[in-house]
Design a protein around this motif. Structure first.
Motif, mmCIF file in Angstrom:
data_model
loop_
_atom_site.group_PDB
_atom_site.id
_atom_site.type_symbol
_atom_site.label_atom_id
_atom_site.label_comp_id
_atom_site.label_asym_id
_atom_site.label_seq_id
_atom_site.Cartn_x
_atom_site.Cartn_y
_atom_site.Cartn_z
ATOM 1 N N ALA A 54 14.821 -27.690 -17.701
ATOM 2 C CA ALA A 54 13.722 -28.655 -17.682
ATOM 3 C C ALA A 54 14.112 -29.951 -18.386
ATOM 4 N N LEU A 55 14.798 -29.841 -19.515
ATOM 5 C CA LEU A 55 15.238 -31.040 -20.240
ATOM 6 C C LEU A 55 16.266 -31.821 -19.431
ATOM 7 N N ALA A 56 17.192 -31.110 -18.794
ATOM 8 C CA ALA A 56 18.195 -31.792 -17.977
ATOM 9 C C ALA A 56 17.547 -32.504 -16.806
ATOM 10 N N ALA A 57 16.567 -31.858 -16.181
ATOM 11 C CA ALA A 57 15.897 -32.461 -15.028
ATOM 12 C C ALA A 57 15.125 -33.711 -15.428
ATOM 13 N N PHE A 132 26.990 -29.645 -14.926
ATOM 14 C CA PHE A 132 27.255 -28.829 -13.741
ATOM 15 C C PHE A 132 26.156 -28.982 -12.693
ATOM 16 N N LEU A 133 24.915 -28.735 -13.058
ATOM 17 C CA LEU A 133 23.819 -28.806 -12.093
ATOM 18 C C LEU A 133 23.685 -30.176 -11.431
ATOM 19 N N PRO A 134 23.786 -31.301 -12.181
ATOM 20 C CA PRO A 134 23.589 -32.606 -11.536
ATOM 21 C C PRO A 134 24.590 -32.920 -10.435
ATOM 22 N N GLN A 135 25.758 -32.249 -10.426
ATOM 23 C CA GLN A 135 26.732 -32.510 -9.376
ATOM 24 C C GLN A 135 26.201 -32.145 -7.997
ATOM 25 N N PHE A 136 25.268 -31.213 -7.943
ATOM 26 C CA PHE A 136 24.750 -30.718 -6.673
ATOM 27 C C PHE A 136 23.427 -31.381 -6.290
ATOM 28 N N VAL A 137 23.038 -32.417 -7.013
ATOM 29 C CA VAL A 137 21.798 -33.133 -6.737
ATOM 30 C C VAL A 137 22.110 -34.378 -5.924
ATOM 31 N N ASP A 138 21.496 -34.488 -4.769
ATOM 32 C CA ASP A 138 21.660 -35.648 -3.898
ATOM 33 C C ASP A 138 20.726 -36.757 -4.379
ATOM 34 N N PRO A 139 21.262 -37.920 -4.813
ATOM 35 C CA PRO A 139 20.408 -38.991 -5.322
ATOM 36 C C PRO A 139 19.487 -39.594 -4.265
ATOM 37 N N ARG A 140 19.732 -39.291 -2.994
ATOM 38 C CA ARG A 140 18.876 -39.816 -1.921
ATOM 39 C C ARG A 140 17.599 -39.004 -1.771
ATOM 40 N N LEU A 141 17.545 -37.835 -2.403
ATOM 41 C CA LEU A 141 16.393 -36.937 -2.287
ATOM 42 C C LEU A 141 15.694 -36.811 -3.637
ATOM 43 N N LEU A 149 15.042 -26.051 -7.459
ATOM 44 C CA LEU A 149 15.726 -25.087 -6.602
ATOM 45 C C LEU A 149 17.014 -24.593 -7.253
ATOM 46 N N LEU A 150 17.831 -25.523 -7.752
ATOM 47 C CA LEU A 150 19.104 -25.136 -8.353
ATOM 48 C C LEU A 150 18.886 -24.356 -9.650
ATOM 49 N N GLY A 151 17.938 -24.809 -10.453
ATOM 50 C CA GLY A 151 17.653 -24.107 -11.704
ATOM 51 C C GLY A 151 17.091 -22.720 -11.457
ATOM 52 N N GLY A 152 16.178 -22.607 -10.484
ATOM 53 C CA GLY A 152 15.632 -21.295 -10.151
ATOM 54 C C GLY A 152 16.703 -20.356 -9.638
#
Length: 207
Positions: A54-57, A132-141, A149-152
């Motif tokens: 949650a803090l990272a998000a 690690f998690l932010p690498q899989f986040v598309d900045p366009r979305l 989704l990734l955290g869950g």
């Protein structure tokens, strides 16, 4: 997002399976107190990880939306971190179970608290959720939905890893704690992490 999630799954599960202090604690708890108590106590760990996610998000969503260069820096740092972790895991000495953590009395609250404190104070866990998690986040979305989704997914796979380590502690005991088995397991995880790191560094970045 589906293709990114499929890339995320094996890399994430490799991280979940890394034999760190929390996984060793689940192994010990199952061997000493049984499968049910070991799995229930691990929810203390999941609570700590959920807070980190949650803090990272909340903190990195603005970075991903406003700065492509910072997003790229985070992505590269995360890929290099995976490679560094793979090398460290490959070279790590195989410690026996006796070198692990002390066992607490068979009290669910005490064991869950120990799981929480171990997870919250683990710098590697903090790096996972910030690099690690932010690498899989598309900045366009929308970043929030992707982090959810990734955290869950991470938490579900972490629970699977808890069950596997607890079962190992319950049924395999000394076999898994042996140096040869630990070394082989460490190197299998190192190969998975190294492959994921190279894949991320070589993959095309979203525009």
């Amino acid at each position: 997002m589906n293709s990114v999630w499929l890339l995320f799954l094996p890399a994430c599960f490799a991280l979940n399976l890394v034999p760190g202090p929390n996984n060793l604690l689940s192994l010990n708890n199952a061997a000493c107190h049984g499968l049910r108590l070991a799995c229930l106590a691990a929810f203390g760990r999941l609570l700590a990880f959920a807070g980190m996610i949650a803090l990272a998000a909340s903190g990195l969503a603005l970075v991903l939306q406003t700065s492509a260069s910072l997003f790229l820096a985070i992505k590269l740092f995360g890929g290099l971190y995976l490679l560094w972790l793979a090398v460290q895991l490959w070279r790590a000495p195989a410690q026996s179970l006796e070198a692990g953590l002390p066992i607490q009395r068979a009290n669910l609250w005490a064991l869950a608290r120990q799981e929480f404190l171990l997870a919250a104070g683990n710098p590697k866990a903090i790096l996972i959720f910030t690099a690690f998690l932010p690498q899989f986040v598309d900045p366009r979305l929308p970043a929030g939905q992707q982090f959810a989704l990734l955290g869950g997914t991470f938490l579900v796979l972490e629970l699977v890893a808890v069950a596997l380590y607890s079962l190992a502690g319950l049924h395999l005991g000394r076999l898994l704690a042996g140096q040869r088995a630990r070394r082989l397991f460490n190197r299998c995880c190192a190969v998975l992490l190294g492959g994921a790191g190279l894949g991320l560094l070589l993959s095309r970045r979203p525009a």
